[in-house]
Design an enzyme around this catalytic site. Sequence first.
Site, PDB file in Angstrom:
ATOM      1  N   GLU A 227      37.214  40.400  42.434  1.00 37.58           N
ATOM      2  CA  GLU A 227      36.536  41.634  42.038  1.00 37.58           C
ATOM      3  C   GLU A 227      37.036  42.092  40.657  1.00 37.58           C
ATOM      4  O   GLU A 227      36.248  42.372  39.761  1.00 37.58           O
ATOM      5  CB  GLU A 227      36.813  42.718  43.084  1.00 37.58           C
ATOM      6  CG  GLU A 227      36.244  44.076  42.752  1.00 37.58           C
ATOM      7  CD  GLU A 227      36.689  45.133  43.744  1.00 37.58           C
ATOM      8  OE1 GLU A 227      35.999  46.160  43.842  1.00 37.58           O
ATOM      9  OE2 GLU A 227      37.725  44.957  44.421  1.00 37.58           O
ATOM     10  N   HIS A 228      38.359  42.187  40.513  1.00 38.72           N
ATOM     11  CA  HIS A 228      38.972  42.571  39.240  1.00 38.72           C
ATOM     12  C   HIS A 228      39.867  41.437  38.760  1.00 38.72           C
ATOM     13  O   HIS A 228      40.707  40.945  39.519  1.00 38.72           O
ATOM     14  CB  HIS A 228      39.848  43.820  39.403  1.00 38.72           C
ATOM     15  CG  HIS A 228      39.142  44.995  39.983  1.00 38.72           C
ATOM     16  ND1 HIS A 228      39.295  45.379  41.304  1.00 38.72           N
ATOM     17  CD2 HIS A 228      38.275  45.877  39.426  1.00 38.72           C
ATOM     18  CE1 HIS A 228      38.560  46.449  41.530  1.00 38.72           C
ATOM     19  NE2 HIS A 228      37.919  46.775  40.412  1.00 38.72           N
TER      20      HIS A 228
END
Length: 326
Positions: A227-228
């Site tokens: 996601e990040h």
Amino acid sequence: MNIVEDVKARGMDAVFEWAHELDGAEPARAVPRADGLPREALLTLAERVRRWHEAQRPRDVALEIEPGVALERRWVPLRSVGVYVPRGLISTLVMCAVPAQVAGVERIVVVTPPSGAGLVAAAAEALGVDEVWALGGPQAIAWLAYVERVDRIVGPGNAYVNAAKLAVSRDVAIDLPAGPSEVVVVASNGTDPRIVELELGAQAEHGADTVCRVVDSLDEAEALAPEHLVLLGHDAEARAGEVRNAGAVFVCASSPVAAGDYATGGNHVLPTGGWARSVGGLGIETFLKPLTIQRLTPAGLARVRPVVEALADAEGMPAHAAAVRR
């Protein structure tokens, strides 16, 4: 019985029963409670999100393929969207509601667990969104899909909310399954260990199921499709252009994930669980759909007729061939 299937079968009666059992309260419009609302910060974030998503607006295109054969593709807003906001996460409300407003969505329906619903409703009021329901969990997703029948459901949630989104996606469009949270840090030469600790600690606040990893190579990070993705070290900037599989990339020590969560204007509703291999996070296009328009003149129809007849004959579709003889 499965909550989603029960609501699909019995409608509002099932929603009331599951809300009583799981939320401990009847579903109801949330009453705004502004105590603790950082209004100025909220509106500052909203303006940055608004500017960034307005810049993403895809352009309409029109082209005369050949004389008398014209095509047009234009982007139109969805009529209604449902927004799931996890308990008290007013920044997530901004990330979902503001792009929908920019796109021109007529109706935005917000659902959020009863605990903290007053704060979410106050934030929504500040943004110009007036429909907020104190209703959480899978029953909220099913209510949006089968009672309210919105055109798309967006927003992150826990494993149960995401499972419900995937279940209803057979009947209504969703953005993506977002959550639990993930961060992968690529720590190469020159990385400050304190920065790594800060990034992992910030993401860990989301809960015990958060994925927090430190890896040495971009290849390892790409395999995880997080996601990040945080790139640190002397070559961070050089590697940023090589990334393909990540929801959002944060480059160098002065670009913390928390800045993207709360302040830059970039959207923090992002793919998790490896979905970043094939999809990106929320953008204005999430709330739009392309519509294709085709126009033929009599001369244009005569121009395409031989192609239609040949292909229709090859596929055994005589009525298609007949349809262009007029």
